[in-house]
Scaffold this active site. Structure first.
Site, PDB file in Angstrom:
ATOM      1  N   THR B 189       1.003  -1.246   0.064  1.00  0.00           N
ATOM      2  CA  THR B 189      -0.384  -0.132   0.269  1.00  0.00           C
ATOM      3  C   THR B 189       0.295   1.021  -0.104  1.00  0.00           C
ATOM      4  O   THR B 189       1.823   0.984  -0.435  1.00  0.00           O
ATOM      5  CB  THR B 189      -0.082  -0.070   1.175  1.00  0.00           C
ATOM      6  OG1 THR B 189      -1.452   0.474   0.779  1.00  0.00           O
ATOM      7  CG2 THR B 189      -0.106   0.415   2.201  1.00  0.00           C
ATOM      8  N   GLU B 276     -10.746   8.333  -1.480  1.00  0.00           N
ATOM      9  CA  GLU B 276     -10.922   9.932  -1.340  1.00  0.00           C
ATOM     10  C   GLU B 276     -12.873   9.871  -1.470  1.00  0.00           C
ATOM     11  O   GLU B 276     -12.760   9.675  -3.644  1.00  0.00           O
ATOM     12  CB  GLU B 276      -9.892  10.550  -2.687  1.00  0.00           C
ATOM     13  CG  GLU B 276      -8.953  10.481  -2.417  1.00  0.00           C
ATOM     14  CD  GLU B 276      -7.790  10.874  -3.214  1.00  0.00           C
ATOM     15  OE1 GLU B 276      -6.895  11.928  -1.561  1.00  0.00           O
ATOM     16  OE2 GLU B 276      -7.377  10.742  -3.234  1.00  0.00           O
TER      17      GLU B 276
END
Lengths: 405, 405
Positions: B189, B276
Site C-alpha cells: 500500500t 477519496e
C-alpha cells in the site's frame, strides 16, 4: 460543454450515397433517432467493429453481412441492443428483414447499428413502422440530419467533409460520428460512417479503413471504457467514375489515404472535444519508445489516470502525477534517467527528475489552455504514437451518475 | 466521508517495538507529521515496495537497507520525496544519517519512508531538528499517535490489532496504514507498518509478508494509480520468547499466517473505506477463471471502469456497464454465453444475457447498500480472486482537483 468543437462544416453530398433520417420515438418521442444509408449498386463497403467480447447483436450481424454487397445501413439511437441475448439477435434481424422487404433487397444486404442504453429490448414495434418515413427521406444531401440522428449524450453533431483532386478528377469524402462516453474504441469508435465517391475495390477499402482507424478512432479515449457497439463503416460508391482502385499504391491511393486520415481524425477528435464533461482537449504523444505498443501503453496509462485527468480539470501543472503514470505503465527495464517530459514546449522532467529550468508559472500557463500537449520522450527507441483524450470533471461524474448507458 | 470505517481499535503494544511521533512542520505547522519506529536488537524486518519505475528515493534506500538488520524506521508525511532526482537521494540519506547519529546506530540500519506531495524537495532542514522530539516520544504504546502521524488525505487513522495463543504463548500483532488516493498498490500500500512480538526468521517473515500482501494491499484499488512510494513493512521483535520460527510450517506459522491475513485485510480495507470521495465499499469477486491472473484482469477492469464506478455512486443497478467491462478485459476466447453475474445474491446476467428472473427493484435494493458484492462467474476454470474498491463520486474529483499529490 465541449472543447472547441467546430460546428458541422459544409457536408459535400456523395454521389451514389443517400441518407434518410426520421423519428421512430425509440426513447424520446419526436426525436430524430432512425437513420438509413442507401448505397448504389456495386458500392464497396468496409467495416471495423468493437473487440469487446460482449459485442452487441447488431455488431455481430453487421460484421456477418459485410461480405454480401451491402446496400442499406440501418442505424438507431436510444437503444444499444447489447446484452440482450438471443432475442437481441432476432430483434435486429427483424428490423433488417423489414427494411429489405420495403426496399426490395436481400436481408443480408442490410447492416444494422444500434447505440444507446445497454440491456433493454430493442423496440422493434417502434422501429419497423418508421422505416417508410426514413426511406422517403433518402437524399444525397441528408448528412447533416443524420449527424444529429445518431447522437446519444453528444452535445453537438459531428461531421467532416472535404474534396480533393487527382489527375483532373475531383473526389469527395463526407463522414459523421457520434460518441461522448464509454469511449476507448478498439477497432472503431462508437459509430462512424464515412463515404467517398471514389471507386475502390473492397479489399483496398478495408485496408484503408484499418490504417486510418488506427490513426484516429483507435487513438482516442475518454474514460477507457470500450463500448459493446463500436462500429465504423467506410463506403465507396464509385460515382466519381475513376477506374476502381485495385491496389494499395499510386497517386489516388496516397491522396485518398491522406484525405481519409484528415476526415477520420477530425471525426475522432470531435468525439474527444465533445467528451462527457470535457473542459480540456489533450494530446498525449510518446516518442522514442522501443515499440509502438509500449508508446501506446504509456500514452493510455497517462490518459486513463484519474489523477492526471483531475489535475488537467484543475489546470494544475502537477507533473508528478504524469511521472507516476509513466512509471506504472508496465514497461520492462525502464531506465527512468532517460525520460524527458514536456507540457507543450515547457520541459517539466529532465533525465527523470524535475527540470532545473522549470518554473511553476510556465507550467501553469500551459495548463490554463483549453488544448494541451503532454509529450514524453522515453529515450529507448524510434517508435512514436499519439492519442487524444479529455480531463475528468464534476460534469463527467454528474452525467454518468444520471444517464443510464 | 468514509464507508463504515471503524474507529481505531485497542492497539496492543508490541514488546520490543517503540513508536514516537512529533511535529516537524513539514507542510502544515503544528501537525504531527514525523514518526519513528525503534526495534529491539535481533528483530526481523521484511518489506515490500512499489513496482512503479519512478519509485521514490526513500523507497530505493529502504529496500537497500532492509538487509542490514534495521533498527529504526523514519517516516514523514507532507512530502513524498519522489521525482526529486539525485538530490532526493541525498536528502533522504541525510535524514537517516542524522537519526543514526542521534540514536547511536549505523546509517544503514535506518529505513526512510515519505508520503505526500510528489516532486518537491524534502525539507531536510525541518526534519532533522525534529528528530530528538520524536526519539523522546518513543514508547511501546505509541501506535495510535503514529496512525495519525502518517496520514495525508486520509480522513481517519487506520489501525488493526489482535492477540492469539499458540501452545500457551500469547502473541500480538499491531499495525497501521495510510492512503486514500493514488491507490492501486503493486506489492504494497501507500504505507503500512505492522509488528508482531513473535520471533520469526527474516526469510520466513518476508515470505509471510508476500503472502498476506497478496491477500490484502495487493487486492485493493481506488483509482488505479500505483504510487511512487508504496511501502509495507512487517517487523517481528521476538519478545514473545518463542523459539524463532525458521520454517514456513507448523502450528505457529499457520496461526501467524491467519492472524496476519486478518490484520492486513483490515488495514487494506480501511484504506478503501476511506478512499477519496468513497460512498460505497465494493468487493469484486471473479470465480471460475482459467487463471488467477485473468480473474484479477476482469476484477480490476470492473473496479477501474469509470462507468461502473459512477453507476455505483448513483446506486444505479446498471448491469450493462459491468457486462461491458467484463467484455473488454482482454480475455482470449471468452465464451460470453458461460458468464453469470450477481449483485450480492441477485443474479443479473445468466449465460451472458440479462437474467429472465431479474427485476430492477432487486438490483436497486442491493445498489442502495453501502457495501456491495459484484460477483462474476466466468465458467472457464477453477481460479478465484477478489479485490476491494470504491465508487467514483463528485467528492473524488473535488479532492483531486484541489489537492497537489
Amino acid at each position: 460543454m465541449a472543447v472547441r468543437l467546430p460546428e458541422l462544416p459544409l457536408m459535400h453530398p456523395i454521389k451514389g450515397v443517400e441518407v434518410g433520417t426520421c423519428s421512430a420515438g425509440i426513447k424520446t418521442p419526436g426525436r430524430k433517432d432512425l437513420v438509413i444509408f442507401k448505397l448504389s449498386e456495386n458500392s464497396s463497403v468496409a467495416g471495423v467493429f468493437t473487440r469487446n467480447a460482449f459485442c452487441a447483436a447488431p455488431v455481430q450481424i453487421a460484421r456477418a453481412h459485410l461480405a454480401n454487397g451491402p446496400r442499406y445501413l440501418l442505424i438507431n439511437t436510444g437503444n444499444a441492443n447489447a446484452g440482450t441475448g438471443p432475442s437481441g439477435h432476432t430483434d435486429a434481424l427483424a428490423c433488417c428483414e423489414a427494411l429489405a422487404r420495403e426496399a426490395g433487397v436481400e436481408v443480408g444486404q442490410v447492416l444494422p447499428f444500434s447505440t444507446g442504453v445497454i440491456g433493454e429490448p430493442l423496440p422493434v414495434q417502434r422501429i419497423i413502422p418508421a422505416l417508410p418515413a426514413a426511406l422517403a427521406a433518402l437524399r444525397e444531401a441528408g448528412w447533416p440530419e443524420a449527424a444529429s440522428g445518431i447522437m446519444t449524450t453528444d452535445t453537438l453533431p459531428k461531421g467532416a467533409s472535404l474534396a480533393f483532386d487527382v489527375d483532373g478528377v475531383t473526389y469527395r469524402i463526407t463522414g459523421i460520428s457520434k460518441g461522448a462516453g464509454m469511449i476507448k474504441p478498439d477497432m472503431a469508435t462508437m459509430l462512424g460512417f464515412v463515404a467517398t465517391d471514389a471507386a475502390v475495390a473492397p479489399e483496398v477499402l478495408q485496408q484503408l479503413l484499418s490504417i486510418v482507424s488506427n490513426r484516429s478512432f483507435n487513438r482516442i479515449t475518454i474514460d477507457g471504457d470500450t463500448s459493446t457497439n463500436d462500429s465504423c463503416i467506410l463506403m465507396a460508391s464509385g460515382a466519381a467514375g475513376n477506374p476502381p482502385l485495385e491496389r494499395a499504391e499510386g497517386a489516388l491511393y496516397e491522396a485518398l489515404l491522406e484525405a481519409l486520415t484528415r476526415v477520420f481524425q477530425q471525426l475522432a477528435q470531435a468525439i474527444v472535444r465533445d467528451g462527457e464533461g470535457a473542459t480540456k482537449f489533450v494530446t498525449v504523444r510518446v516518442e522514442q519508445a522501443a515499440t509502438a505498443q509500449e508508446a501506446l501503453d504509456v500514452a493510455y496509462t497517462i490518459a486513463h489516470s484519474p489523477l492526471v485527468k483531475t489535475a488537467l480539470f484543475a489546470s494544475d501543472p502537477n507533473w508528478g502525477r504524469v511521472l507516476a503514470a509513466v512509471g506504472r505503465a508496465g514497461l520492462e527495464n525502464l531506465d527512468v534517467s532517460r525520460i524527458q517530459i514536456w507540457l507543450d514546449e515547457v520541459q517539466i522532467v529532465t533525465d527523470g527528475g524535475r527540470s532545473s529550468s522549470y518554473r511553476e508559472s510556465d507550467g501553469q500557463r500551459v495548463m490554463d489552455q483549453e488544448e494541451i500537449l503532454i509529450r514524453v520522450d522515453l529515450g529507448r527507441g524510434n517508435a512514436c504514437e499519439q492519442i487524444w483524450t479529455t480531463d475528468l470533471s464534476h460534469e463527467y461524474v454528474r452525467i454518468n451518475a444520471e444517464y443510464r448507458s
